[in-house]
Design a protein around this motif. Structure first.
Motif, PDB file in Angstrom:
ATOM      1  N   LEU A 116       0.835  -1.209   0.000  1.00  0.00           N
ATOM      2  CA  LEU A 116       0.000   0.000   0.000  1.00  0.00           C
ATOM      3  C   LEU A 116       0.866   1.255   0.000  1.00  0.00           C
ATOM      4  O   LEU A 116       0.561   2.241  -0.690  1.00  0.00           O
ATOM      5  CB  LEU A 116      -0.923  -0.005   1.218  1.00  0.00           C
ATOM      6  N   VAL A 133      -7.692   1.404   6.136  1.00  0.00           N
ATOM      7  CA  VAL A 133      -8.231   0.082   5.829  1.00  0.00           C
ATOM      8  C   VAL A 133      -9.436  -0.191   6.719  1.00  0.00           C
ATOM      9  O   VAL A 133      -9.548   0.351   7.821  1.00  0.00           O
ATOM     10  CB  VAL A 133      -7.187  -1.042   6.026  1.00  0.00           C
ATOM     11  N   HIS A 170      -8.349   2.475   1.382  1.00  0.00           N
ATOM     12  CA  HIS A 170      -7.505   1.975   0.309  1.00  0.00           C
ATOM     13  C   HIS A 170      -7.681   0.474   0.109  1.00  0.00           C
ATOM     14  O   HIS A 170      -7.461  -0.033  -0.996  1.00  0.00           O
ATOM     15  CB  HIS A 170      -6.042   2.297   0.608  1.00  0.00           C
ATOM     16  N   CYS A 171      -8.045  -0.222   1.166  1.00  0.00           N
ATOM     17  CA  CYS A 171      -8.335  -1.650   1.033  1.00  0.00           C
ATOM     18  C   CYS A 171      -9.164  -2.108   2.225  1.00  0.00           C
ATOM     19  O   CYS A 171      -9.417  -1.345   3.162  1.00  0.00           O
ATOM     20  CB  CYS A 171      -7.059  -2.478   0.891  1.00  0.00           C
ATOM     21  N   VAL A 231      -9.101 -10.090   0.767  1.00  0.00           N
ATOM     22  CA  VAL A 231      -8.589  -8.732   0.593  1.00  0.00           C
ATOM     23  C   VAL A 231      -9.414  -8.001  -0.460  1.00  0.00           C
ATOM     24  O   VAL A 231      -9.637  -8.524  -1.557  1.00  0.00           O
ATOM     25  CB  VAL A 231      -7.116  -8.743   0.165  1.00  0.00           C
ATOM     26  N   TYR A 232      -9.862  -6.802  -0.092  1.00  0.00           N
ATOM     27  CA  TYR A 232     -10.642  -5.950  -1.001  1.00  0.00           C
ATOM     28  C   TYR A 232      -9.839  -4.701  -1.334  1.00  0.00           C
ATOM     29  O   TYR A 232      -9.118  -4.165  -0.493  1.00  0.00           O
ATOM     30  CB  TYR A 232     -11.975  -5.566  -0.351  1.00  0.00           C
ATOM     31  N   TRP A 233     -10.002  -4.211  -2.565  1.00  0.00           N
ATOM     32  CA  TRP A 233      -9.265  -3.037  -3.005  1.00  0.00           C
ATOM     33  C   TRP A 233     -10.146  -1.798  -2.893  1.00  0.00           C
ATOM     34  O   TRP A 233     -11.276  -1.859  -2.411  1.00  0.00           O
ATOM     35  CB  TRP A 233      -8.758  -3.271  -4.425  1.00  0.00           C
ATOM     36  N   GLN A 234      -9.642  -0.662  -3.356  1.00  0.00           N
ATOM     37  CA  GLN A 234     -10.335   0.617  -3.222  1.00  0.00           C
ATOM     38  C   GLN A 234     -11.757   0.614  -3.758  1.00  0.00           C
ATOM     39  O   GLN A 234     -12.628   1.313  -3.247  1.00  0.00           O
ATOM     40  CB  GLN A 234      -9.562   1.707  -3.978  1.00  0.00           C
ATOM     41  N   LEU A 264      -9.348  -8.601  -4.665  1.00  0.00           N
ATOM     42  CA  LEU A 264      -8.144  -8.448  -5.473  1.00  0.00           C
ATOM     43  C   LEU A 264      -8.233  -9.207  -6.788  1.00  0.00           C
ATOM     44  O   LEU A 264      -8.691 -10.348  -6.843  1.00  0.00           O
ATOM     45  CB  LEU A 264      -6.933  -8.977  -4.705  1.00  0.00           C
ATOM     46  N   GLN A 296      -2.801  -6.719  -8.996  1.00  0.00           N
ATOM     47  CA  GLN A 296      -2.541  -6.443  -7.576  1.00  0.00           C
ATOM     48  C   GLN A 296      -2.259  -7.712  -6.775  1.00  0.00           C
ATOM     49  O   GLN A 296      -1.358  -7.724  -5.926  1.00  0.00           O
ATOM     50  CB  GLN A 296      -3.726  -5.704  -6.941  1.00  0.00           C
TER      51      GLN A 296
END
Length: 569
Positions: A81, A92, A142-143, A161-164, A169, A173
């Motif tokens: 990040l 986050v 941001h995530c 994990v999740y992104w913006q 993901l 990424q």
């Protein structure tokens, strides 16, 4: 002591250093002395990201979910990040489900992020996965991370994990993050929390999420919502914190909870598997549904991204519909509502996946809605939204009992989908019809499509080798026919190629590579083989169709049985 391969021993010895706590070291010594097979399975590889993030059995070792493997993931993600967003104040969001150790592991993840000077928004108690996806965008993070193993057995946990954008993901990424993680040793993980950077959240997100769910589903001012009888079970999971509340907010007053399954419990004591794809999981809900004369029965998995639905069939009995059928009726209803509101002009789309029913594409073509198809997993549907900003996203789904309404959540969302199913059931009840009637009408209009999923469980290192052998055999000795129907096309997503067996034409598939193989016959039968990305399974997806409509369903069911026999699944 049994002989241990040098490479394995090197991995094990790292866990017997002061970097790891005393209990961890004692457990490893026990395995060395008494459980050599468990030792090998715990260390022979490192957990990897699959279609639904990282899932694994809880325990010690590189191939297990524990504070060290998740701490290392989080340290790597923190450093990534900082590389991607230099100079920004990073934020986050973290949620967790009802599984054993989820709360404690979520706290570990929060502490590592904070130790790396990242602001953390941590849900104060368990929450559904779709609410985490929503919170990422709502809080401008941001995530995001959610600690869950979805519907896996009780010994599992996981790390999504999740992104913006609120989606999970996707490349590049995921690969880039894994590269950073792989450069780290466990002693590089900073576990020293900065408590002032950890903020608990709950009601302020709950309220906005619930209102958004209702806003995306309530299309009409119909007055009969309070008359619909709903049975709902969270299967001991997180949905009890949101689904009943959202249904009530939307005006559904007769929601009957399966009390024996209402309390969150990581042992899932009343079911063999907390998976709404399995009919047995909804047994208690169906019994209550018959007892009270329910119109619809809904059950969700532990992290509330999948839902199973039962409705009254032509004989007045409660009948489960599968994930493809649920997706088709909900997607058609959404498109119909958009059409009646004058919102369809050819610039909208529905998203689905390569292993889901072809029926959805036929419906979209008829409704003047673009149909986009991706690899298995809702992360690819979320990516479609980002990749096609010129198109409006109506909704999307896949065969695995998941559906997503609009783009406010970027993952399968059993909260909003449960509300949508009830909304459709209420609208149909006003016409003295059921969702089952609606499905049959669609079969008569578009042709009947029937699907079936068979899974073969292959656990551990040996199981992984067996799955590889099965896929290799299907590639190296391809089937020429399926129950007498000539195979006319083969798609191999591992190398991104297709072969037309009628013309000999070969070409490239316009999707990322994935370990999936699909056969198509001249009669429209489709069989896909795919190792699961999150469970020790190989899955076979069967689809058959008929232009004769709902009257041909029995014959299609027989064809599926014949295909299972030929494939030995």
């Amino acid at each position: 002591m049994r002989y241990i391969e040098p490479e394995l021993l090197e991995k094990v010895n790292k866990w017997l250093t002061p970097t790891f706590d005393e209990l961890t070291q004692l457990r490893i010594k026990d395995m060395i002395a008494l459980e050599p097979e468990e030792l090998e399975d715990s260390f022979y590889k490192s957990l990897e990201f699959g279609t639904g993030g990282m899932r694994g059995i809880m325990g010690v070792g590189d191939n297990r979910i524990n504070r060290y493997t998740l701490g290392k993931n989080t340290q790597g993600l923190s450093q990534y990040l900082k590389q991607v967003f230099p100079g920004e104040s990073l934020k986050v969001a973290i949620a967790y489900d009802c599984r054993h150790n989820s709360k404690e592991l979520a706290r570990v993840v929060a502490e590592v992020f904070s130790a790396n000077n990242i602001q953390v928004y941590l849900f104060s108690d368990l929450r559904p996965t779709p609410e985490l996806s929503f919170a990422v965008r709502q809080l401008d993070c941001h995530c995001g991370i959610v600690l869950t193993a979805s519907h896996n057995p009780p010994e599992y946990n996981g790390y999504k994990v999740y992104w913006q954008d609120g989606g999970q993901l996707v490349p590049p990424q995921d690969g880039e993050i894994i590269q950073v993680i792989n450069t780290l040793d466990y002693e590089d993980v900073n576990f020293q929390a900065k408590e002032d950077l950890i903020q608990l959240i709950d009601k302020e997100i709950d309220d906005v999420f619930q209102k958004a769910s209702v806003a995306h589903v309530r299309f009409t001012e119909q007055k009969n919502r309070e008359q619909l009888k709903v049975v709902f079970t969270p299967l001991h999971g997180t949905s009890v914190t949101q689904v009943p509340q959202v249904l009530k907010l939307a005006g559904f007053e007769q929601v009957h909870l399966v009390e024996a399954q209402a309390e969150p419990n990581g042992d899932f004591p009343t079911v063999e598997s907390p998976n709404p794809e399995e009919p047995e999981a909804l047994k208690m809900a169906l019994e209550l549904g018959e007892e009270i004369g329910a119109d619809i029965v809904i059950g969700t998995d532990p992290d509330c991204d999948r839902l199973g639905i039962a409705v009254r069939n032509s004989n007045g009995q409660l009948q489960l519909i599968n994930g493809n059928q649920a997706m088709v009726v909900m997607a058609h209803y959404l498109m119909q509502q958009w059409k009646e509101a004058g919102r369809i002009d050819g610039k909208q789309f529905i998203g689905s996946t390569i292993v889901s029913t072809p029926m959805l594409k036929a419906i979209c073509e008829d409704m003047n809605v673009n149909y986009l198809e991706g690899l298995t997993g809702f992360k690819w549907i979320a990516k479609m939204i980002e990749d096609h900003p010129n198109l409006e996203f109506i909704g999307g789904g896949e065969e695995s009992f998941g559906f997503m309404v609009g783009e406010f959540v970027r993952d399968k969302d059993a909260v909003t989908a449960s509300l949508l199913a009830c909304e459709l059931a209420a609208a149909l009840k006003a016409q003295d019809k059921t969702i089952f009637d609606y499905l049959l009408d669609l079969y008569d209009q578009y042709g009947a499509y029937l699907e079936h999923l068979s899974s073969m469980v292959k656990k551990g290192k040996k199981g992984a080798e067996e799955i590889k052998t099965i896929m290799d055999d299907l590639r190296n000795s391809p089937l020429e026919s399926l129950i007498g129907e000539k195979v006319v096309r083969v798609e191999d997503y591992q190398d991104g190629s297709y072969t037309d067996l009628l013309t000999g034409e070969q070409g490239s598939l316009d999707l990322p590579n994935s370990n999936v193989l699909i056969y198509y016959t001249e009669q429209g039968t489709k069989v896909a083989a795919r190792p699961s990305g999150t469970e020790p399974k190989i899955k076979f997806y069967i689809s058959v169709r008929s232009s004769s409509g709902s009257s041909d369903l029995e014959r299609l069911s027989e064809k599926i049985g014949q295909l299972k026999t030929q494939l030995d699944i």
